[in-house]
Design an enzyme around this catalytic site. Structure first.
Site, PDB file in Angstrom:
ATOM      1  N   PRO A 161      -2.811  -1.708  19.157  1.00 26.43           N
ATOM      2  CA  PRO A 161      -2.637  -2.117  17.754  1.00 26.43           C
ATOM      3  C   PRO A 161      -2.829  -0.992  16.738  1.00 26.43           C
ATOM      4  CG  PRO A 161      -4.717  -2.924  18.607  1.00 26.43           C
ATOM      5  CD  PRO A 161      -3.989  -2.354  19.765  1.00 26.43           C
TER       6      PRO A 161
ATOM      7  N   LYS B  68       2.414  -1.669  15.450  1.00 28.80           N
ATOM      8  CA  LYS B  68       3.844  -1.698  15.757  1.00 28.80           C
ATOM      9  C   LYS B  68       4.289  -2.967  16.485  1.00 28.80           C
ATOM     10  CE  LYS B  68       4.756   1.945  13.662  1.00 28.80           C
ATOM     11  NZ  LYS B  68       5.349   1.697  12.346  1.00 28.80           N
TER      12      LYS B  68
ATOM     13  N   TYR C  56      -8.885   4.273   8.830  1.00 31.26           N
ATOM     14  CA  TYR C  56      -8.952   4.464  10.280  1.00 31.26           C
ATOM     15  C   TYR C  56     -10.032   5.521  10.510  1.00 31.26           C
ATOM     16  CZ  TYR C  56      -4.299   2.292  10.438  1.00 31.26           C
ATOM     17  OH  TYR C  56      -3.240   1.426  10.313  1.00 31.26           O
TER      18      TYR C  56
ATOM     19  N   HIS D  27       0.824  -1.216   0.000  1.00 33.46           N
ATOM     20  CA  HIS D  27       0.000   0.000   0.000  1.00 33.46           C
ATOM     21  C   HIS D  27       0.856   1.262   0.000  1.00 33.46           C
ATOM     22  CE1 HIS D  27      -3.831  -2.040   1.832  1.00 33.46           C
ATOM     23  NE2 HIS D  27      -3.486  -2.542   0.657  1.00 33.46           N
TER      24      HIS D  27
HETATM   25  C1  PHB Z   1      -4.665  -5.482  10.802  1.00 34.81           C
HETATM   26  O1  PHB Z   1      -4.715  -5.685   9.577  1.00 34.81           O
HETATM   27  O2  PHB Z   1      -4.996  -6.343  11.669  1.00 34.81           O
HETATM   28  C2  PHB Z   1      -4.208  -4.119  11.271  1.00 34.81           C
HETATM   29  C3  PHB Z   1      -3.694  -3.228  10.334  1.00 34.81           C
HETATM   30  C4  PHB Z   1      -3.286  -1.970  10.740  1.00 34.81           C
HETATM   31  C5  PHB Z   1      -3.411  -1.615  12.074  1.00 34.81           C
HETATM   32  C6  PHB Z   1      -3.927  -2.512  13.017  1.00 34.81           C
HETATM   33  C7  PHB Z   1      -4.331  -3.772  12.612  1.00 34.81           C
HETATM   34  O3  PHB Z   1      -3.030  -0.361  12.452  1.00 34.81           O
END
Ligand code: PHB
Ligand code: APR
Length: 391
Positions: free
Chosen positions: A293, A297, A201, A73
Site C-alpha cells: 500500500p 496504487k 511518510y 493535495h
Molecule cells: C490511506 O489513506 O489509507 C493511504 C494513503 C496513501 C498511501 C497508503 C494509504 O500511500
C-alpha cells in the site's frame, strides 16, 4: 439470470466500476459477489486517488459525493530518521492527488448500480468457470444454497487475490511473480483531526509510519509491525505512542489521539500474474496483481485495468473486431509492472528491513539524501505517485 454478454466475478471496486462502464456502453453484464454489501463495505482500504481515477468516476457519474467530500493535495512529506523532504507534487508534475476512501468509492458505485438496476447479485459465490477457451464460457455459482449456471461471451475476473478466476488459468499457462515483505501495516481509523494537512511518510529506525486521513476530522494512521504481530497486542495507547515516536517530536506535538473505530493489520506483498487473459477470461485488479500500500496504487491500478477492459469490450461489440481484447493483457501489464516497481521501490526506501546489512542501510539513507538534493529524482517519484499516463 442464465445468460449475459459479460459475467463479472467480484463486487469490489474493479467489478463495480466495470459493470458501470459496460452498462453505459449498452453491454449486458451480470455481476456476482460472494459476500453481502455490508461485508464488502466493511473492508477498510487505502484512500488516495490518482487524477485518472477521479476523472473516470466523474465520467461514469459517480463523483458527486467525492467532489463534495474529498481533499485535494499538492504535496506530501517524506521523513527519514527525522530529516524531512516535502515533495511538491503539483509543482513538479502539474497534477494533484485526491484523498477519498476506497470504501466511499465502493459505496458510491453500489448506490449508482442500485439506482439504475444493474444486475448485481450478492451472496453469489462463484465456484467454477467452465470452458473459458470455448465460445460460451459458463460461470457456476451458489446462491441461496442452490447451484446456478451463467452462460456468457466473456468472463471478467474481478474477484481479487483470493478469487477463483486466476486459478482457472492452467498452471502451465500462468506465470506469477511475488515478493512477500517481512512486515505488515497496523492501521487505525479514529475520529480525530489529522496531525498534518498533507500525508507524512516516515522512515524511523524503529520502523515506518504513515500519517494520512479520510477527512479534516477523521485520521487514518499506520505503523509498520512484524509479520507475527497481533492486533490484540496493540492497545490504542500503544499504537498512538509508537505512531508519535516515529513521526518525530515536532509532528507528535500535533497528534490528537482518540479511540480507534477500526484497527487491523495488513500483510504486504508484491504480486503479478501473467497473462491477464486466457481464452474468454480476462483478469482485472487484485485478481491479477497486488502492490504494497506504500504507493497507494492498488485501487488506481484496478481502475486502469477496467478502463482498458471496458474499452476493449466496447470495441469488440461495436466493431466486431478483437484487436483491443487481444492486446489487453500486454497493455495492462506494461502499466502494472511500472506501478509494481514504484511501490516496491518506495517500500524499500521507507521501511526498516530486518535483514538489511550496514551497506544496504547506508544505500537506503543515500537514496533519501539523493532525493532531497535532486529535482530530477523528486520529479521521478512525483510522476509515479500521481499516476503514470494511461497509454
Ligand atoms: C490511506 O489513506 O489509507 C493511504 C494513503 C496513501 C498511501 C497508503 C494509504 O500511500
Ligand atoms: N465469487 C464471487 N465473488 C468473489 C469470489 C467468488 N468466488 N472471490 C472473491 N470475490 C469477491 C470478493 O468478496 C471481493 O468483494 O471479489 C471482490 C474482489 O474485490 P477486491 O479484493 O477489493 O479487488 P478489486 O475489486 O480488484 O479492488 C482492488 O481493493 O483490496 C483492495 O487493495 C486492493 O485497493 C485494491 C482494490
Amino acid at each position: 439470470m442464465t445468460s449475459t454478454q459479460v459475467a463479472i466475478i467480484g463486487g469490489g471496486p474493479a467489478g463495480l466500476l466495470l459493470a458501470r462502464l459496460l452498462r453505459l456502453s449498452g453491454i449486458d453484464c451480470v455481476l456476482l459477489e460472494r459476500k453481502d454489501r455490508a461485508y464488502v463495505l466493511s473492508r477498510i482500504r487505502a484512500g488516495l486517488l490518482e487524477q485518472g481515477t477521479v476523472d473516470l468516476l466523474r465520467q461514469v457519474g459517480c463523483d458527486e459525493r467525492l467532489a463534495r467530500e474529498c481533499l485535494v493535495h499538492d504535496g506530501c512529506d517524506l521523513t527519514f530518521d527525522g530529516d524531512t523532504l516535502r515533495l511538491a507534487i503539483h509543482e513538479l508534475t502539474g497534477k494533484r492527488v485526491t484523498i477519498y476512501g476506497q470504501t466511499e468509492v465502493t459505496r458510491d458505485l453500489m448506490d449508482v448500480h442500485a439506482a439504475t438496476g444493474t444486475a448485481c447479485y450478492y451472496d453469489a459465490d462463484v465456484i467454477r468457470i467452465d470452458d473459458v477457451t470455448g465460445p460460451r464460457p459458463r460461470v457456476i455459482y451458489v446462491h441461496d444454497g442452490r447451484e446456478h449456471t451463467l452462460t456468457c461471451d466473456w468472463v471478467a475476473g474481478c474477484d481479487g487475490f483470493h478469487g477463483v478466476a486466476r486459478r482457472t488459468i492452467p498452471a502451465d499457462v500462468l506465470r506469477s511473480f511475488e515478493r512477500v515483505y517481512p512486515f505488515g501495516w497496523l492501521g487505525i481509523l479514529a475520529d480525530v483531526p489529522p496531525c498534518s494537512h498533507e500525508l507524512i511518510y516516515a522512515n524511523h529506525p524503529d520502523g515506518f509510519a504513515l500519517a494520512t486521513m479520510r477527512s479534516a476530522t477523521r485520521t487514518r494512521a499506520y505503523v509498520q509491525v512484524p509479520n507475527d504481530a497481533r492486533v490484540e497486542d496493540w492497545s490504542d495507547e500503544r499504537f498512538w505512542n509508537e505512531y508519535k515516536r516515529r513521526l518525530g517530536p515536532t509532528t507528535a506535538a500535533k497528534v490528537v489521539t482518540g479511540p480507534s473505530i477500526e484497527k487491523s493489520i495488513a500483510p504486504l506483498r508484491s504480486f503479478v500474474a501473467e497473462p491477464m487473459r486466457h481464452g474468454r477470461l480476462l483478469l482485472a485488479g487484485d485478481a491479477a496483481h497486488i502492490v504494497p500500500p506504500t504507493g497507494a496504487k492498488g485501487l488506481n491500478l484496478a481502475v486502469a485495468d477496467v478502463r482498458r477492459l471496458a474499452e476493449a469490450l466496447d470495441s469488440h461489440y461495436s466493431t466486431g473486431t478483437s484487436t483491443l481484447l487481444d492486446g489487453y493483457s500486454a497493455a495492462c501489464l506494461a502499466r502494472v509492472w511500472k506501478a509494481v516497481r514504484f511501490s516496491w521501490w518506495l517500500t524499500r526506501l521507507m521501511h526498516q528491513f530486518p535483514e538489511m546489512d550496514s551497506f544496504e542501510r547506508a544505500i537506503q539513507r543515500t537514496e533519501f539524501d539523493y532525493l532531497k538534493t535532486s529535482r530530477a529524482a523528486q520529479t521521478s517519484l512525483a510522476e509515479n505517485y500521481v499516476g503514470l499516463p494511461y497509454v
